[in-house]
Each structure stands twice: as C-alpha cells, then as structure tokens.
Design an enzyme around this catalytic site. Structure first.
Site, PDB file in Angstrom:
ATOM      1  N   ILE A  74       0.869  -1.185   0.000  1.00 12.21           N
ATOM      2  CA  ILE A  74       0.000   0.000   0.000  1.00 12.21           C
ATOM      3  C   ILE A  74       0.901   1.228   0.000  1.00 12.21           C
ATOM      4  CG2 ILE A  74      -0.264  -0.202   2.521  1.00 12.21           C
ATOM      5  CD1 ILE A  74      -3.033   1.145   2.184  1.00 12.21           C
ATOM      6  N   ALA A  75       0.559   2.194  -0.829  1.00 13.23           N
ATOM      7  CA  ALA A  75       1.368   3.416  -0.886  1.00 13.23           C
ATOM      8  C   ALA A  75       0.488   4.599  -1.271  1.00 13.23           C
ATOM      9  CB  ALA A  75       2.499   3.268  -1.914  1.00 13.23           C
ATOM     10  N   VAL A  76       0.809   5.737  -0.683  1.00 15.04           N
ATOM     11  CA  VAL A  76       0.134   6.998  -1.018  1.00 15.04           C
ATOM     12  C   VAL A  76       1.229   8.008  -1.355  1.00 15.04           C
ATOM     13  CG1 VAL A  76      -1.262   8.885  -0.074  1.00 15.04           C
ATOM     14  CG2 VAL A  76      -1.857   6.506   0.475  1.00 15.04           C
ATOM     15  N   GLU A 108       2.786  -7.849   6.285  1.00 10.12           N
ATOM     16  CA  GLU A 108       4.063  -7.619   6.963  1.00 10.12           C
ATOM     17  C   GLU A 108       4.396  -6.143   6.872  1.00 10.12           C
ATOM     18  OE1 GLU A 108       5.425  -9.994   4.120  1.00 10.12           O
ATOM     19  OE2 GLU A 108       5.208 -11.873   5.209  1.00 10.12           O
ATOM     20  N   ASN A 113       8.141   1.355  10.793  1.00 11.17           N
ATOM     21  CA  ASN A 113       7.190   2.103   9.960  1.00 11.17           C
ATOM     22  C   ASN A 113       5.966   2.525  10.788  1.00 11.17           C
ATOM     23  OD1 ASN A 113       5.618   3.194   7.960  1.00 11.17           O
ATOM     24  ND2 ASN A 113       5.940   1.532   6.488  1.00 11.17           N
ATOM     25  N   TYR A 120      -2.745   0.552  10.307  1.00 10.72           N
ATOM     26  CA  TYR A 120      -3.260  -0.819  10.439  1.00 10.72           C
ATOM     27  C   TYR A 120      -3.957  -1.023  11.791  1.00 10.72           C
ATOM     28  CZ  TYR A 120      -0.081  -1.532   6.492  1.00 10.72           C
ATOM     29  OH  TYR A 120       0.557  -1.420   5.279  1.00 10.72           O
TER      30      TYR A 120
END
Ligand code: COA
Length: 152
Positions: A74-76, A108, A113, A120
């Site tokens: 997942i990335a923004v 994972e 992070n 999460y």
C-alpha cells in the site's frame, strides 16, 4: 478524503502509474510494471488505485489464497498523505475480503514504519508475530499484523 480523488479497481491501464508510485515510494524494492500488469490480470488478486486527474496517487493490493487474504503493498504519494486515502484503500481491501469469503487479512510491515502500523492498528489489525531480519537495506524485522474480524 479529497473529493477530486477517485478510488477505482486497478485495471491494466493503471499499471504504469502504480509502478511509478511504487518506484518513488520503495526505491530498490519496487515491483516492475509487468508485475502490476500481472496482478491486474489475476482473478485472485485485488488492487485499488487512487487517481487524481490522470495521476495514480495511491494503490493498495492483496492476493487471496483460498480463504486467506495477504496484503502485498500500500502506498500513497507524499503530497496526498494524511488525508484519509490509506484508510479508504485499506477499507476497500477489507470490504473485498468480506465479500469474497476470506476469514482473515494479514500483512508484513517494517517495525520502524510507525505511520503504517498506526494505520493498520486503527483499522483493527493486531500484531501476531515477527519475521527476524525479513527486510534488507536496511535490514529490519517485519511485524506480522492480522485482521481477523472482517465485519468491523
Ligand atoms: N503518523 C502517525 N499516524 C499516522 C501517520 C503518521 N505519519 N499516517 C497515518 N497515520 C495513521 C493515523 O491513525 C491516521 O488517522 P488520522 O489521520 O485520523 O490520525 C490513519 O493512519 C489513517 O491515515 P491516512 O491519511 O488514511 O493514511 P495515508 O493516506 O497517509 O497513508 C501510508 C498511510 C502508510 C499508506 C502512507 O504513509 C505511505 O504511503 N507510506 C509509505 C509507504 C508505506 O510505508 N506503506 C506501507 C508498507 S507496509
């Protein structure tokens, strides 16, 4: 979420944009455009993209094996962070899992992070284990986080 941003299933047309964002976000460990294309074509994979104008400013994806859901990434885009996009895309993966009969969703994450771990946790993922030295450059443990109650 910014009303100019649209959340869409990742069709093949968005694979180049997703690969570009992956490269910017995770240099050295990014997936190729071909890898994103493959995911877009694989029925057991589910990816969403966040699109602003013509640009992919976010993506999130998972693979399903029988009733098990595995988040791949997942990335923004940096300029779009902290506006609810990560939460919205993760919500789409959770909805997909619920609809397709998965019994849990797992992932994972690097132990350092903090933004991702906070995201999460806020969506009901709980730490369930650790993979020692799972990541490289820098070497770091992975925390395994799982969401078992997909109804929430
Ligand atoms: N610090 C603390 N908490 C954070 C945070 C930060 N920098 N960023 C997100 N959160 C938590 C907060 O609880 C936030 O809710 P709030 O804004 O109401 O306080 C919640 O997550 C939802 O945030 P959201 O705006 O939806 O997240 P985002 O769109 O900024 O996306 C990431 C979050 C992790 C996807 C984004 O920071 C990112 O792309 N990081 C780089 C790539 C990455 O690390 N991916 C995860 C790999 S496992």
């Amino acid at each position: 979420m910014d009303t100019r941003i649209t959340l869409l299933p990742m069709t093949e047309a968005y694979a180049p944009g997703a690969a570009r964002l992956d490269q910017i976000t995770f240099p050295g460990e990014a997936w190729s455009e071909e890898a994103f294309l493959r995911e877009a074509r694989t029925p057991s994979s589910f990816y969403v993209v966040a699109v602003l104008g013509e640009e992919v400013v976010g993506f999130a994806g998972m693979q399903q094996v029988l009733d098990e859901g595995y988040i791949t990434n997942i990335a923004v885009a940096e300029s779009c962070r902290r506006k609810g996009l990560g939460r919205a895309m993760l919500g789409a993966l959770i909805d997909h899992c619920r609809e397709s009969g998965a019994s849990f969703l797992t992932l994972e994450v690097r132990q350092s992070n903090a933004p991702a771990i906070a995201l999460y946790e806020s969506m009901g993922f709980l730490p369930e284990g650790r993979r020692k030295n799972f990541y490289r450059q820098p070497t770091e443990d992975a925390i395994l986080m799982t969401k078992r109650d997909l109804s929430l």
